[in-house]
Write an enzyme that holds these catalytic residues in place. Structure first.
Site, short mmCIF file in Angstrom:
data_model
loop_
_atom_site.label_atom_id
_atom_site.label_comp_id
_atom_site.label_asym_id
_atom_site.label_seq_id
_atom_site.Cartn_x
_atom_site.Cartn_y
_atom_site.Cartn_z
N PRO A 1 2.80 -10.17 1.47
CA PRO A 1 3.28 -10.75 0.22
C PRO A 1 4.22 -9.85 -0.57
O PRO A 1 4.04 -8.63 -0.61
CB PRO A 1 1.99 -11.01 -0.57
N ASN A 2 5.19 -10.49 -1.17
CA ASN A 2 6.18 -9.87 -2.07
C ASN A 2 7.23 -9.04 -1.34
O ASN A 2 8.19 -8.59 -1.97
CB ASN A 2 5.50 -9.02 -3.16
N ARG B 1 12.85 -5.76 -5.87
CA ARG B 1 11.51 -5.48 -6.38
C ARG B 1 11.29 -3.97 -6.53
O ARG B 1 11.42 -3.23 -5.54
CB ARG B 1 10.51 -6.02 -5.35
N TYR C 1 10.55 0.97 -3.73
CA TYR C 1 10.79 0.36 -2.41
C TYR C 1 12.25 0.44 -1.94
O TYR C 1 12.55 0.01 -0.83
CB TYR C 1 10.33 -1.10 -2.43
N ASN D 1 3.09 -4.54 7.97
CA ASN D 1 3.00 -4.06 6.60
C ASN D 1 2.27 -5.17 5.84
O ASN D 1 2.90 -6.16 5.44
CB ASN D 1 4.36 -3.78 5.98
N ALA E 1 -0.02 -6.01 -0.26
CA ALA E 1 -1.25 -5.95 -1.07
C ALA E 1 -2.50 -6.37 -0.29
O ALA E 1 -3.62 -5.95 -0.62
CB ALA E 1 -1.09 -6.81 -2.32
N ASP F 1 -10.27 -8.85 10.50
CA ASP F 1 -11.03 -9.58 11.52
C ASP F 1 -10.12 -10.27 12.53
O ASP F 1 -10.43 -10.32 13.72
CB ASP F 1 -11.96 -10.61 10.86
N GLU G 1 0.23 0.25 11.43
CA GLU G 1 0.31 -0.14 10.02
C GLU G 1 1.42 0.66 9.34
O GLU G 1 1.47 1.89 9.48
CB GLU G 1 -1.05 0.16 9.36
N HIS H 1 3.67 1.34 5.69
CA HIS H 1 3.92 1.14 4.26
C HIS H 1 5.19 1.86 3.88
O HIS H 1 5.40 3.01 4.30
CB HIS H 1 2.76 1.68 3.41
N ILE H 2 5.99 1.22 3.08
CA ILE H 2 7.25 1.82 2.64
C ILE H 2 6.96 2.99 1.69
O ILE H 2 7.52 4.07 1.82
CB ILE H 2 8.13 0.76 1.95
N SER H 3 6.08 2.75 0.75
CA SER H 3 5.71 3.81 -0.21
C SER H 3 4.53 4.59 0.34
O SER H 3 3.87 4.16 1.30
CB SER H 3 5.35 3.18 -1.56
N ARG I 1 -0.16 6.83 -5.10
CA ARG I 1 -0.01 5.80 -6.15
C ARG I 1 -1.37 5.53 -6.80
O ARG I 1 -2.21 6.42 -6.85
CB ARG I 1 0.62 4.55 -5.51
N ARG J 1 -4.85 1.69 -4.14
CA ARG J 1 -3.99 1.57 -2.94
C ARG J 1 -4.40 2.55 -1.84
O ARG J 1 -3.90 2.49 -0.72
CB ARG J 1 -2.52 1.81 -3.31
C1 DQA Z 1 3.15 -1.56 0.37
C2 DQA Z 1 2.12 -0.82 -0.51
C3 DQA Z 1 1.12 -1.80 -1.08
O1 DQA Z 1 0.17 -1.11 -1.88
C4 DQA Z 1 1.82 -2.81 -1.95
O2 DQA Z 1 0.89 -3.78 -2.42
C5 DQA Z 1 2.96 -3.46 -1.28
C6 DQA Z 1 3.81 -2.69 -0.37
C7 DQA Z 1 4.27 -0.60 0.85
O3 DQA Z 1 4.97 -1.00 1.77
O4 DQA Z 1 4.43 0.49 0.32
O5 DQA Z 1 3.29 -4.63 -1.54
O6 DQA Z 1 2.48 -2.05 1.51
#
Ligand code: DQA
Length: 149
Positions: free
Chosen positions: A13-14, A21, A26, A78, A81, A91, A102, A104-106, A111, A115
């Site tokens: 999401p997002n 964003r 990001y 990725n 959230a 699952d 897995e 994550h960009i950040s 943070r 997270r």
């Molecule tokens: C994220 C980190 C998550 O905590 C956050 O909710 C995101 C992006 C990242 O790519 O850094 O939406 O997965």
């Protein structure tokens, strides 16, 4: 004939809002720019890359379910959230038993405290966090190394 590896890229999401964003976290690269770049790299690595981004948990879960039938060899995810909330995605990944990385960009450990917990990390092959969009590129390289050895 050279073997082809099927990789599914999942963005949660997002992440459709990348580029606009929270750019200080990001960056300003868009999701479509990232996916196009990864597709080009994939071709050179003999990887067939498919992609899904969704803001809906059930859509991601159903895509994971169909990965077996779609002969996906590896997943890059990725979960955004959903990383911090979704036992259902955990699952689903366990159920299909397809190896995944897995991303994550950040840096999720630098943070807010909430997270720092991921429902996926312990069942992943590895986690890349905080390297920006390069994290996805490293994931692809790693899969190529592992699958073609
Ligand atoms: C994220 C980190 C998550 O905590 C956050 O909710 C995101 C992006 C990242 O790519 O850094 O939406 O997965």
């Amino acid at each position: 004939m050279k073997k082809i590896i099927n990789v599914l890229l999942i963005n949660g999401p997002n992440l459709n809002l990348l580029g606009t964003r929270e750019t200080e976290i990001y960056g300003d690269e868009t999701l479509s720019h990232l996916v196009n770049d990864l597709k080009k790299r994939s071709e050179k690595l003999n990887i067939s890359l498919s992609h899904i981004q969704s803001n809906a948990e059930h859509v991601l879960i159903e895509k994971i379910h169909s990965s077996k039938k779609d002969k996906i060899n590896y997943i890059i995810i990725n979960p955004a959230a959903f990383t911090h909330t979704s036992i259902a995605i955990r699952d689903a990944l366990i159920a299909v038993d397809i190896p995944f990385i897995e991303v994550h960009i950040s840096n999720i450990y630098a943070r807010e405290n909430f997270r720092s917990h991921s429902w996926l990390s312990d069942i992943s092959k590895g986690v890349i966090t905080g390297l920006g969009f390069d994290g996805y590129r490293w994931a692809l390289e790693t899969i190529s190394k592992r699958c073609f050895l």
